[in-house]
Design an enzyme around this catalytic site. Structure first.
Site, PDB file in Angstrom:
ATOM      1  N   ARG A  10      32.327  41.440  41.024  1.00  0.00           N
ATOM      2  CA  ARG A  10      32.039  42.867  40.856  1.00  0.00           C
ATOM      3  C   ARG A  10      33.125  43.686  41.523  1.00  0.00           C
ATOM      4  O   ARG A  10      33.803  43.208  42.426  1.00  0.00           O
ATOM      5  CB  ARG A  10      30.692  43.234  41.499  1.00  0.00           C
ATOM      6  CG  ARG A  10      29.540  42.416  40.952  1.00  0.00           C
ATOM      7  CD  ARG A  10      28.224  42.951  41.458  1.00  0.00           C
ATOM      8  NE  ARG A  10      27.111  42.087  41.097  1.00  0.00           N
ATOM      9  CZ  ARG A  10      26.554  42.061  39.894  1.00  0.00           C
ATOM     10  NH1 ARG A  10      27.010  42.854  38.945  1.00  0.00           N
ATOM     11  NH2 ARG A  10      25.548  41.265  39.644  1.00  0.00           N
ATOM     12  N   THR A  11      33.273  44.932  41.065  1.00  0.00           N
ATOM     13  CA  THR A  11      34.218  45.833  41.729  1.00  0.00           C
ATOM     14  C   THR A  11      33.583  46.291  43.034  1.00  0.00           C
ATOM     15  O   THR A  11      32.613  47.055  43.015  1.00  0.00           O
ATOM     16  CB  THR A  11      34.511  47.066  40.844  1.00  0.00           C
ATOM     17  OG1 THR A  11      34.919  46.622  39.559  1.00  0.00           O
ATOM     18  CG2 THR A  11      35.629  47.919  41.446  1.00  0.00           C
ATOM     19  N   LEU A  12      34.101  45.808  44.147  1.00  0.00           N
ATOM     20  CA  LEU A  12      33.513  46.176  45.434  1.00  0.00           C
ATOM     21  C   LEU A  12      34.225  47.357  46.064  1.00  0.00           C
ATOM     22  O   LEU A  12      33.661  48.087  46.859  1.00  0.00           O
ATOM     23  CB  LEU A  12      33.562  44.978  46.393  1.00  0.00           C
ATOM     24  CG  LEU A  12      32.799  43.749  45.899  1.00  0.00           C
ATOM     25  CD1 LEU A  12      32.952  42.595  46.874  1.00  0.00           C
ATOM     26  CD2 LEU A  12      31.307  44.073  45.738  1.00  0.00           C
ATOM     27  N   ASN A 114      28.017  47.154  39.044  1.00  0.00           N
ATOM     28  CA  ASN A 114      29.425  46.824  38.827  1.00  0.00           C
ATOM     29  C   ASN A 114      30.118  48.056  38.240  1.00  0.00           C
ATOM     30  O   ASN A 114      30.509  48.060  37.079  1.00  0.00           O
ATOM     31  CB  ASN A 114      29.513  45.624  37.876  1.00  0.00           C
ATOM     32  CG  ASN A 114      30.938  45.117  37.739  1.00  0.00           C
ATOM     33  OD1 ASN A 114      31.801  45.437  38.557  1.00  0.00           O
ATOM     34  ND2 ASN A 114      31.177  44.349  36.701  1.00  0.00           N
TER      35      ASN A 114
END
Length: 233
Positions: A10-12, A114
């Site tokens: 996921r885009t953290l 996400n």
């Protein structure tokens, strides 16, 4: 294909980001401005990233935030416009529809935990109707006569609330945007002095080449910013 048992990525946090976009309605359509910087963390890594893109026949998109996510959004929009054109029915998606689509995309991705790490501004003109809206990375969206993303929301919009009116000429609109971008350049550490302005009218979109603003750094507050501050050296 990756290992199906591996964890979902996921885009953290964002990697390369663009700063504020500012847009307003003027007499003939919509004007939008953004700088061309791309920051890698707090390093100004890229100096020529264009973040204003025409979408279809009637819309103009500006984005701040993660650049790769913006590129992904442009891919979604290419597909949307292609599919729209394939109908060949004499109709084409207007800015309201495209903005609506973007709100669905952003909110959908947020619900999957996400998100696409962007704030988007979508403006356009169709059948004489001007449209200007924004959507955040979690799907919060609204329409207004002037909008801004990022730090522009705090520094540019007060100026726009004071000085905007619906009969702005093209020249006045550009002047107002330049004023906003200059304040952002002075106050936002991620801003660069290379800005791009674009307009969209009934005739279509024009993205002008980047240019630099005239600046003045001799203000006394700039010379010794911490003078008199509590605990300063």
């Amino acid at each position: 294909m990756g290992d199906p048992s591996a964890e979902t990525q996921r885009t953290l946090y964002p990697y390369v980001t663009g700063s504020s976009v500012v847009a307003l309605k003027y007499k003939d359509g919509i004007l939008m401005a953004a700088d061309t910087g791309g920051s890698y963390g707090s390093t100004l890594r890229y100096k020529s990233i264009e973040r204003l893109k025409p979408i279809g026949k009637h819309s103009l998109l500006g984005a701040s935030g993660e650049i790769s996510d913006f590129q992904e959004i442009l891919r979604y929009l290419d597909e949307l416009i292609l599919y729209d054109n394939m109908w060949d029915d004499g109709n084409s998606l207007g800015p309201k529809e495209v903005h609506n689509y973007l709100t669905r995309i952003m909110y959908n991705r947020r619900n999957k935990f996400n998100p696409l790490w962007n704030s988007l501004i979508l403006g356009g003109v169709k059948k004489g109707q001007k449209y200007l809206g924004m959507v955040s990375m979690i799907g919060v969206n609204f329409e207004d006569n002037h909008v801004a993303t990022g730090l522009g929301n705090h520094l540019a919009r007060p100026i726009l609330r004071d000085e905007w009116h619906e009969n702005l000429t093209f020249e006045e609109g550009v002047q107002l945007l330049e004023k906003c971008m200059r304040v952002l350049l002075y106050r936002d550490r991620s801003a660069v002095n290379k800005i791009q302005i674009s307009k969209i009218t009934e005739e279509g979109a024009t993205v002008f080449p980047p240019f630099s603003l005239k600046t003045y750094w001799e203000f006394s507050a700039f010379k010794n910013p911490t003078v008199g501050a509590e605990g300063s050296w």
